[in-house]
Design an enzyme around this catalytic site. Sequence first.
Site, PDB file in Angstrom:
ATOM      1  N   GLU A  36     -11.126   5.771   4.776  1.00  0.00           N
ATOM      2  CA  GLU A  36     -11.163   4.900   6.057  1.00  0.00           C
ATOM      3  C   GLU A  36     -11.960   5.444   7.305  1.00  0.00           C
ATOM      4  OE1 GLU A  36      -6.979   3.764   6.078  1.00  0.00           O
ATOM      5  OE2 GLU A  36      -7.358   2.941   4.456  1.00  0.00           O
ATOM      6  N   LYS A  75       0.778  -1.295   0.135  1.00  0.00           N
ATOM      7  CA  LYS A  75      -0.128   0.157  -0.211  1.00  0.00           C
ATOM      8  C   LYS A  75       0.835   1.169   0.084  1.00  0.00           C
ATOM      9  CE  LYS A  75      -4.187   1.971   2.580  1.00  0.00           C
ATOM     10  NZ  LYS A  75      -4.983   1.388   3.683  1.00  0.00           N
TER      11      LYS A  75
HETATM   12 MG    MG Z   1      -6.141   0.146   8.945  1.00  0.00          MG
END
Ligand code: MG
Length: 625
Positions: free
Chosen positions: A186, A87
């Site tokens: 997120e 990522k």
């Molecule tokens: Mg996370």
Amino acid sequence: MVLLQISEPGLSSAPHQRRLAVGIDLGTTHSLVATVRSGVAETLADAQGQHLLPSVVRYQADAQPVVGHAAAEMLQQDPLNTVSSVKRLMGRGVEDVKGLGDVLPYKFEQTQSDMPRIKTVAGSVSPVEISADILRNLKQRAEQSLGDELNGAVITVPAYFDEAQRQATKDAARIAGINVLRLLSEPTAAAIAYGLDQNPEGVYAIYDLGGGTFDISILRLHQGVFEVLATGGDSALGGDDLDHVIAEWIMLQDGIELAQDLCLQRRLLKLARDIKETLSHADSTEWTLERPQGGEWRGSLDRETLGELIAPVIKKTMLPCRRTLRDAGLNASDIQGVVLVGGSTRIPLVRRMVSDFFGQSPLDDIDPDKVVAMGAALQADILAGNQSGRDLLLLDVIPLSLGIEIMGGMVEKIIPRNSTIPTSRAQTFTTFKDGQIALSLHVLQGERELVSDCRSLAHFELRGIPPMVAGAARIQVTFQVDADGLLAVKAREEASGVESKVEVKPSYGLSDQEVETMLRDAIEHAGDDVAARNLREQRVDADRSIEALRSALAQDGEDLLELAEREQIETRVQELVTLRDGEDPLAIKRAIGVLNDATQEFAARRMDAGIHQALAGHRIDEFKD
Ligand code: MG
Ligand code: ADP
């Protein structure tokens, strides 16, 4: 007897087809997939009953890549072919990862393309393809456990992910054959998991401490809409740092020499992690560690001592919290709720420090590992149309301002940083030269005033502008950022309607570290930037005057000026040309004024001549109404 099919009022007679939609948390350390069953979000386990999939992929010569726990176990044995934390590489260019060459165990391929590629026994793979392998694994897991084909997914990304990182995530999903319903930030996903979107209004903080990263986000809920007010964090701070602190302490206690032995180091780190995780629910723990030369070390640690060891690391998260609150223009007391995300928030000391900082107990009854995936699943369920009548519009912010280059190497910001998305803004520009028929546009991202200090995102051209005098064309430039945070730029000349556009898909992105550095630079150099901008603006003005005068002299100088007059004007132009290249904006400004004064008479004559010309061949009464 005839059986009649009876349909309930309000329901269609066809059996209701639920569309299978999932939420995916594509994490640095772990990834998860979740779905909504009977109105409840739940994460899905693999065949062994494990919910967390380590975000690790191992490539092999003649076999399919292995993803998850099996790959994580091979990290030490086969480091060149086993990729973790991919990522961090998403949306990065070759240039961006060059500096990481010494840190990462992999070998990067020398390529012409902008995307870095890691060499493995199975050929070279890009970060996008590696992420696609993780996503494919989660897709299969979902289809197996739900017994149906996947219709679409909501995939979460950090709120600070830029254009390139979001695009890379979408590309990975496409390669994995997943229809992306939406990218979702997120923190927003975590807020949804706690049902905060059902509240009338509120400002919330999402504190996310994972394995290698720390993120803090401030969200505002307003009329059912989440807006990310500000984000901050530290991309090199997380549970791994705690493991190191504990491992060092064990070495000190047991008199272990700084472990040259890599295998011993790894065992120590694994032990440290186990100790840390155990002490999140137990008061003390004991262990034994085999000595390489035989025999064993025995040790024990209690929660209080652990707290003393790790407190300095956890304290480091408070600085970004403070800064992010300030960015949002808020105090800790303005926050109505704090949500804990990430495995490391299980540590009691973390909870205590967070609740001291915000002056309230954080929300923590959902598993902090799973909360993001669960929120994404809830959103996916709505977007797939499984919850009729519910629509949730989610807003994020763009992390850095977007703008275009204007004369003098400066950036004109079109969409300021922290603007909520989706958004669209337009601004009108004009041409600089007489008869200019093309305009080159340069799209940039960053907070600084000068092009050279911002990041270049794209170049494109607007052609076919009808020739006009400088300043007459009206060119509208529109920046549009969609719900996924992707930018499209359009330029249109108003009179002729010619237009041109680009979708900005930069081949490399910015890390959050770079975003932070750029922000810090912008603040530190705010003063320099104003001075630099002033100088450049004066230069642009000077250029404009010089250009206009030269063109006027070329056209009418011979006819309308005596030789002496002409020489005098040319001297003034020359003076301005010289000062223009100097560093004194005030002197340039004065010289422009002097030149203007010196050319008043010339300008008046030109105007008269122009009127004469326009009237030539016409009788004066033609112009009477
Ligand atoms: Mg996370
Ligand atoms: P990421 O978001 O980076 O993928 P996670 O949210 O999965 O990471 O968090 C992983 C980290 O959480 C690891 O450092 C792990 O040791 C830590 N962790 C998991 N469970 C516990 C626990 N019970 N106590 C302390 N730390 C924990």
